[in-house]
Every structure is written in C-alpha cells, then in structure tokens.
Scaffold this motif. Structure first.
Motif, PDB file in Angstrom:
ATOM      1  N   ILE A 289      -6.940   6.615   5.259  1.00  0.00           N
ATOM      2  CA  ILE A 289      -5.805   7.008   4.420  1.00  0.00           C
ATOM      3  C   ILE A 289      -4.628   6.072   4.659  1.00  0.00           C
ATOM      4  O   ILE A 289      -3.972   5.610   3.712  1.00  0.00           O
ATOM      5  CB  ILE A 289      -5.414   8.473   4.694  1.00  0.00           C
ATOM      6  CG1 ILE A 289      -6.585   9.405   4.376  1.00  0.00           C
ATOM      7  CG2 ILE A 289      -4.177   8.863   3.882  1.00  0.00           C
ATOM      8  CD1 ILE A 289      -6.359  10.849   4.771  1.00  0.00           C
ATOM      9  N   LEU A 290      -4.363   5.773   5.905  1.00  0.00           N
ATOM     10  CA  LEU A 290      -3.274   4.853   6.224  1.00  0.00           C
ATOM     11  C   LEU A 290      -3.502   3.488   5.577  1.00  0.00           C
ATOM     12  O   LEU A 290      -2.557   2.870   5.071  1.00  0.00           O
ATOM     13  CB  LEU A 290      -3.147   4.701   7.742  1.00  0.00           C
ATOM     14  CG  LEU A 290      -2.618   5.930   8.493  1.00  0.00           C
ATOM     15  CD1 LEU A 290      -2.819   5.760   9.992  1.00  0.00           C
ATOM     16  CD2 LEU A 290      -1.163   6.188   8.161  1.00  0.00           C
ATOM     17  N   ALA A 291      -4.742   3.041   5.577  1.00  0.00           N
ATOM     18  CA  ALA A 291      -5.045   1.738   4.976  1.00  0.00           C
ATOM     19  C   ALA A 291      -4.806   1.762   3.474  1.00  0.00           C
ATOM     20  O   ALA A 291      -4.262   0.801   2.899  1.00  0.00           O
ATOM     21  CB  ALA A 291      -6.493   1.354   5.281  1.00  0.00           C
ATOM     22  N   ARG A 292      -5.198   2.853   2.808  1.00  0.00           N
ATOM     23  CA  ARG A 292      -4.994   2.941   1.358  1.00  0.00           C
ATOM     24  C   ARG A 292      -3.517   3.021   1.005  1.00  0.00           C
ATOM     25  O   ARG A 292      -3.051   2.404   0.041  1.00  0.00           O
ATOM     26  CB  ARG A 292      -5.751   4.156   0.791  1.00  0.00           C
ATOM     27  CG  ARG A 292      -7.263   4.002   0.771  1.00  0.00           C
ATOM     28  CD  ARG A 292      -7.914   5.034  -0.134  1.00  0.00           C
ATOM     29  NE  ARG A 292      -7.706   6.394   0.316  1.00  0.00           N
ATOM     30  CZ  ARG A 292      -8.527   7.030   1.154  1.00  0.00           C
ATOM     31  NH1 ARG A 292      -9.593   6.409   1.654  1.00  0.00           N
ATOM     32  NH2 ARG A 292      -8.293   8.281   1.499  1.00  0.00           N
ATOM     33  N   LEU A 293      -2.762   3.800   1.771  1.00  0.00           N
ATOM     34  CA  LEU A 293      -1.325   3.912   1.517  1.00  0.00           C
ATOM     35  C   LEU A 293      -0.638   2.563   1.720  1.00  0.00           C
ATOM     36  O   LEU A 293       0.231   2.172   0.933  1.00  0.00           O
ATOM     37  CB  LEU A 293      -0.717   4.963   2.437  1.00  0.00           C
ATOM     38  CG  LEU A 293      -1.086   6.419   2.135  1.00  0.00           C
ATOM     39  CD1 LEU A 293      -0.681   7.325   3.283  1.00  0.00           C
ATOM     40  CD2 LEU A 293      -0.459   6.888   0.836  1.00  0.00           C
ATOM     41  N   ARG A 294      -1.034   1.870   2.757  1.00  0.00           N
ATOM     42  CA  ARG A 294      -0.463   0.548   3.020  1.00  0.00           C
ATOM     43  C   ARG A 294      -0.794  -0.417   1.877  1.00  0.00           C
ATOM     44  O   ARG A 294       0.079  -1.143   1.383  1.00  0.00           O
ATOM     45  CB  ARG A 294      -1.018   0.016   4.340  1.00  0.00           C
ATOM     46  CG  ARG A 294      -0.769  -1.467   4.602  1.00  0.00           C
ATOM     47  CD  ARG A 294       0.687  -1.757   4.818  1.00  0.00           C
ATOM     48  NE  ARG A 294       0.901  -3.169   5.151  1.00  0.00           N
ATOM     49  CZ  ARG A 294       2.081  -3.726   5.303  1.00  0.00           C
ATOM     50  NH1 ARG A 294       3.176  -3.007   5.169  1.00  0.00           N
ATOM     51  NH2 ARG A 294       2.190  -5.000   5.598  1.00  0.00           N
ATOM     52  N   GLN A 295      -2.040  -0.411   1.445  1.00  0.00           N
ATOM     53  CA  GLN A 295      -2.448  -1.318   0.382  1.00  0.00           C
ATOM     54  C   GLN A 295      -1.713  -1.010  -0.914  1.00  0.00           C
ATOM     55  O   GLN A 295      -1.298  -1.925  -1.643  1.00  0.00           O
ATOM     56  CB  GLN A 295      -3.962  -1.226   0.159  1.00  0.00           C
ATOM     57  CG  GLN A 295      -4.517  -2.212  -0.857  1.00  0.00           C
ATOM     58  CD  GLN A 295      -4.274  -3.655  -0.474  1.00  0.00           C
ATOM     59  OE1 GLN A 295      -4.245  -3.989   0.717  1.00  0.00           O
ATOM     60  NE2 GLN A 295      -4.089  -4.527  -1.463  1.00  0.00           N
ATOM     61  N   ALA A 296      -1.517   0.262  -1.208  1.00  0.00           N
ATOM     62  CA  ALA A 296      -0.796   0.640  -2.424  1.00  0.00           C
ATOM     63  C   ALA A 296       0.641   0.136  -2.384  1.00  0.00           C
ATOM     64  O   ALA A 296       1.180  -0.327  -3.402  1.00  0.00           O
ATOM     65  CB  ALA A 296      -0.821   2.158  -2.606  1.00  0.00           C
ATOM     66  N   MET A 297       1.282   0.207  -1.232  1.00  0.00           N
ATOM     67  CA  MET A 297       2.651  -0.279  -1.103  1.00  0.00           C
ATOM     68  C   MET A 297       2.699  -1.798  -1.265  1.00  0.00           C
ATOM     69  O   MET A 297       3.570  -2.339  -1.972  1.00  0.00           O
ATOM     70  CB  MET A 297       3.238   0.132   0.248  1.00  0.00           C
ATOM     71  CG  MET A 297       4.679  -0.321   0.470  1.00  0.00           C
ATOM     72  SD  MET A 297       5.862   0.354  -0.734  1.00  0.00           S
ATOM     73  CE  MET A 297       5.971   2.071  -0.176  1.00  0.00           C
ATOM     74  N   VAL A 298       1.769  -2.510  -0.631  1.00  0.00           N
ATOM     75  CA  VAL A 298       1.740  -3.968  -0.727  1.00  0.00           C
ATOM     76  C   VAL A 298       1.497  -4.413  -2.166  1.00  0.00           C
ATOM     77  O   VAL A 298       2.136  -5.352  -2.664  1.00  0.00           O
ATOM     78  CB  VAL A 298       0.669  -4.547   0.224  1.00  0.00           C
ATOM     79  CG1 VAL A 298       0.433  -6.028  -0.055  1.00  0.00           C
ATOM     80  CG2 VAL A 298       1.081  -4.332   1.677  1.00  0.00           C
ATOM     81  N   GLU A 299       0.589  -3.738  -2.844  1.00  0.00           N
ATOM     82  CA  GLU A 299       0.310  -4.087  -4.241  1.00  0.00           C
ATOM     83  C   GLU A 299       1.516  -3.824  -5.127  1.00  0.00           C
ATOM     84  O   GLU A 299       1.740  -4.535  -6.121  1.00  0.00           O
ATOM     85  CB  GLU A 299      -0.891  -3.293  -4.741  1.00  0.00           C
ATOM     86  CG  GLU A 299      -2.219  -3.730  -4.116  1.00  0.00           C
ATOM     87  CD  GLU A 299      -3.381  -2.862  -4.564  1.00  0.00           C
ATOM     88  OE1 GLU A 299      -3.127  -1.881  -5.323  1.00  0.00           O
ATOM     89  OE2 GLU A 299      -4.524  -3.137  -4.161  1.00  0.00           O
ATOM     90  N   ALA A 300       2.300  -2.815  -4.789  1.00  0.00           N
ATOM     91  CA  ALA A 300       3.435  -2.434  -5.633  1.00  0.00           C
ATOM     92  C   ALA A 300       4.636  -3.346  -5.447  1.00  0.00           C
ATOM     93  O   ALA A 300       5.298  -3.715  -6.425  1.00  0.00           O
ATOM     94  CB  ALA A 300       3.838  -0.987  -5.352  1.00  0.00           C
ATOM     95  N   VAL A 301       4.933  -3.737  -4.209  1.00  0.00           N
ATOM     96  CA  VAL A 301       6.188  -4.466  -3.959  1.00  0.00           C
ATOM     97  C   VAL A 301       5.993  -5.782  -3.214  1.00  0.00           C
ATOM     98  O   VAL A 301       6.943  -6.550  -3.055  1.00  0.00           O
ATOM     99  CB  VAL A 301       7.190  -3.588  -3.187  1.00  0.00           C
ATOM    100  CG1 VAL A 301       7.456  -2.293  -3.927  1.00  0.00           C
ATOM    101  CG2 VAL A 301       6.722  -3.303  -1.759  1.00  0.00           C
ATOM    102  N   GLY A 302       4.774  -6.040  -2.734  1.00  0.00           N
ATOM    103  CA  GLY A 302       4.525  -7.242  -1.956  1.00  0.00           C
ATOM    104  C   GLY A 302       4.628  -6.964  -0.467  1.00  0.00           C
ATOM    105  O   GLY A 302       5.406  -6.104  -0.038  1.00  0.00           O
ATOM    106  N   GLU A 303       3.849  -7.661   0.338  1.00  0.00           N
ATOM    107  CA  GLU A 303       3.787  -7.395   1.774  1.00  0.00           C
ATOM    108  C   GLU A 303       5.123  -7.648   2.457  1.00  0.00           C
ATOM    109  O   GLU A 303       5.572  -6.862   3.294  1.00  0.00           O
ATOM    110  CB  GLU A 303       2.701  -8.249   2.422  1.00  0.00           C
ATOM    111  CG  GLU A 303       2.478  -7.932   3.892  1.00  0.00           C
ATOM    112  CD  GLU A 303       1.250  -8.609   4.454  1.00  0.00           C
ATOM    113  OE1 GLU A 303       0.790  -8.191   5.541  1.00  0.00           O
ATOM    114  OE2 GLU A 303       0.742  -9.552   3.814  1.00  0.00           O
ATOM    115  N   ASP A 304       5.769  -8.752   2.099  1.00  0.00           N
ATOM    116  CA  ASP A 304       7.030  -9.098   2.748  1.00  0.00           C
ATOM    117  C   ASP A 304       8.101  -8.050   2.458  1.00  0.00           C
ATOM    118  O   ASP A 304       8.817  -7.598   3.358  1.00  0.00           O
ATOM    119  CB  ASP A 304       7.483 -10.476   2.272  1.00  0.00           C
ATOM    120  CG  ASP A 304       8.282 -11.222   3.330  1.00  0.00           C
ATOM    121  OD1 ASP A 304       8.149 -10.871   4.524  1.00  0.00           O
ATOM    122  OD2 ASP A 304       9.030 -12.142   2.973  1.00  0.00           O
TER     123      ASP A 304
END
Length: 411
Positions: A289-304
């Motif tokens: 779940i943590l991995a999916r939430l993290r990936q969704a945030m990165v896809e939405a706004v970028g990792e940086d």
C-alpha cells in the motif's frame, strides 16, 4: 484491545481513544435542556460500546459544545464501576478534558472547575491545555504564575491527574512545548501525525525523548476525511479500508500511544477495531500500500516535488512572505488532491485558511494577483521550485477555492 504506556503518566492507554466531538447535540455552549433524548441515548450507547471494546479513554473539551455536559450524565456512573486507572491496569476509566489557556490564570482555573461541574466529577485523569498553537499562547501557559502553574496546583488539590496540551501549531513550536521544563513541563501532547501529514515526526521524537505521552488527533477526519474516502484512495489502499491502513501506519510506531476515534455512533468503532489483529502482520500488509501511495504521488506531481515542495518556503507570518499565504499548506492540499483525489478534503481545509484563527493560520492564494512579481519572486526565491510556485498556488486556488468555511470547534 491493546494498551501502551502513556509516557511518564504511566497510564495504560488503549491504542484507540474515544474522542468527544462528534456525538454531542450541538457545538453551541448550551445547557442540557437543548439535548434531545435520542441524541443522549446515542451518546450513551457509543460510550457503552467503547467500554465493551476496552476503549477506556474518553476525551473531550470545554470547546466541544454540549459534550462535557452530556458526558456528565454518563461518566460518574462509569467511574464507580471502573475506578481511576492509576499506574497501569487497563480496566480503569481514563477521562480527559481540555481547557484553552487564558491570559488571566484565574479565569483558566475558573473554567477548569466549571468543566468539572459539567462533567459531574471531582477529578479528571488528564487535563489538557487546549490549542497551544502559537508561542504567545505557549507563554500564557508556561510563564511564571501562568496556566500551567495553575494546572499543577489543581493537580496538588486532587482535581486532575496529569497535565498535557493539544496543538495545531508548527513542529518547532511543539518541540519547544514538549521540551519546556517550566512548572514541571507537560506530561503528554495531543498532536497531528498520520500518513498524509508526517512533518510533525520530530515533535513525536522529542516527546519520546522526554517521556511525554503521544495522542494523535483526528486521524480519520483531519487525516483525509477517511470515513468517506474517494474511490482512488480506496483502490490504492486495497485490501484495507483507508481508515484501517491509516491506523496501522500510525500504530506501527511504538512512539505513538493512542489514536483519537471521534465516534458519532456505536458502529463507528467497527472499522478501527478490525485493524488490531493486523498489527502482527505489518510487514506483510503495509509495504504494498505504501508503494502504491508513493507511486501515485510521484506520478501526480513528480518525485522531486513530492519530496521537497516545502523546502525553502517561508512561514506564513515571515516578514519576507507574500501576503501571509500559507504556501506549504496550500501546496500540500494541492498534492493530495492531485495524487489521491482528496479534493473534498482539500476544499474543506483550504477554505479554513483565513477563517480558522490560530487553529489554521495564514491565508490561501485568492489574492495572489494583487501582489507584484518582484514581491512573489522575493518570497519564493529559496525554493528549488521558485519558477513554479506561483503557478502551483494559482492552480491550487482554482482547484480548491470556494465558499469560506468556519471552524465548528477546536480539536
């Protein structure tokens, strides 16, 4: 139920507490004659369900409308059946109320004693100084002769067991408060920390170092309005409900002692309680779940941007800021809306800016276009995203701005 030692209070605290800000009749400071029979019946059933499940900590506040007075019709009877928890022993009832610090310590004392009358109790186990959100309020609490000294005197008189505080303040302020030693310091803290808001972790660490009990405020509501989660968040948290995920995320840390559960009816405990058996399987259920939430945030706004969007932003009351805009909060809400569809939550929180007093400080970005480009550039020049901040703020206002929201109460 599972229990954890509540810091230096040595109380055996259930990992879920029954918060008293959703089952009362009204947010108005009204007398009992306004309380409908069905509302009081529901409150009593909710408290009975809490006791049945081992949720022995009942938490309320003077600022929660009729909550104290209505609990006063219930708690004295329960106290007789479940004496003070004292030093350990989960069978005892733990009662907490909270009173706002006052410039006049005599008024603070008067209000504490009045709250005890409302609760129809001679003593509460935990007395919280409610809403230490600014350094000015902190000073009213801890200065010589201030409200904390009054609370310690009430403690000597047997009117309260332990003294703590609640806060919506900055991390630095919370650290200052939990490490303060004036008047004996504080025994516990009510603060915000959960998956979508992890920046107060240094304050939790400071509390742990000083053996201060840690109570997490409103993880279901302020943690994303998780009782009515958007479909995207539900999908990202599968197979867990977002409430269960958030509970496990918080309770995986032994530094966290209890999570407030603001129950409005007896059935509100069911989802939360389903998290308890999963505490033995955290390594299995949380990482995907943590991995999916993290990936969704990165896809939405970028990792940086996901990792560094707060970096270099001025505090809302910084003299170099632009128009008192609380940019860290505005951008945080924008990110949550983009990544998890927490738009309704974002609108609720965004439109409190400018309307929540010191409970939700600073302004939104509605007045962005009234400021010069030079002023905005100066305000955000230390951000790694200096060229993008203004566009992000403008986007957040278009996404989340709307009708003003007025705080109903103080949590």
């Amino acid at each position: 139920m599972q229990y954890r030692r509540f810091g230096r209070t040595d109380l055996s605290m259930p990992v879920f507490s029954c918060g008293g800000m959703r089952y009362q009749q009204t947010w108005d400071d009204a007398a009992l004659d306004v309380v409908e029979k069905e509302n009081q019946r529901n409150l009593r059933a909710t408290i009975d369900r809490a006791m049945e499940l081992g949720v022995t900590h009942i938490e309320t506040a003077r600022g929660y409308g009729t909550s104290e007075r209505q609990l006063g019709l219930v708690l004295p009877e329960l106290r007789e059946k479940r004496p003070v928890a004292a030093q350990g022993g989960p069978e005892g009832l733990i009662v907490q109320t909270k009173i706002a610090p006052h410039k006049d310590p005599k008024e603070f004392r008067r209000q504490v004693l009045d709250s005890l009358e409302r609760l129809r109790m001679d003593r509460v186990d935990l007395l919280g100084l409610h809403g230490i959100n600014t350094h000015e309020i902190l000073w009213h609490a801890v200065r010589p002769g201030g409200c904390l000294e009054v609370a310690r005197q009430l403690q000597k008189e047997g009117r309260c067991g332990h003294v703590g505080f609640s806060t919506h303040g900055s991390t630095d302020l919370i650290v200052d408060a939990v490490t303060c030693e004036l008047a004996g310091g504080f025994d516990y803290v009510n603060l915000h920390w959960y998956y979508i808001n992890q920046w107060n972790w240094p304050a939790v660490e400071a509390a742990t170092k000083h053996d201060v009990g840690v109570f997490i405020i409103s993880p279901n509501d302020k943690g994303g309005m998780l009782y009515k989660p958007p479909a995207k968040l539900v999908e990202l948290c599968e197979p867990l409900h977002p409430i269960v995920f958030n509970s496990l995320f918080c309770l995986q840390r032994p530094e966290v002692h209890t999570l407030s559960l603001g129950a409005s009816q007896p059935s509100d405990f069911d989802l939360q309680m389903s998290a308890l058996p999963l505490l033995e399987r955290l390594d299995e259920v949380l990482p995907p779940i943590l991995a999916r939430l993290r990936q969704a945030m990165v896809e939405a706004v970028g990792e940086d941007a996901a990792d560094r969007f707060r970096e270099g932003l001025p505090a809302w009351d910084d003299g170099d800021n632009a128009g008192y805009i609380n940019a860290p909060i505005v951008l945080w809400l924008r990110h949550l809306a983009l990544a998890y569809d927490l738009t309704e939550y974002g609108k609720m929180r965004y439109n409190l800016l400018g309307n929540g007093g010191h409970w939700f400080s600073g302004l939104g970005a509605a007045h962005l276009d009234t400021m010069t480009a030079e002023r905005l550039e100066k305000a955000y020049k230390k951000s790694p995203f200096a060229d993008q901040i203004v566009d992000w703020l403008r986007d957040a206002h278009l996404m989340l701005g709307g009708a003003e929201v007025e705080r109903l109460g103080r949590d």
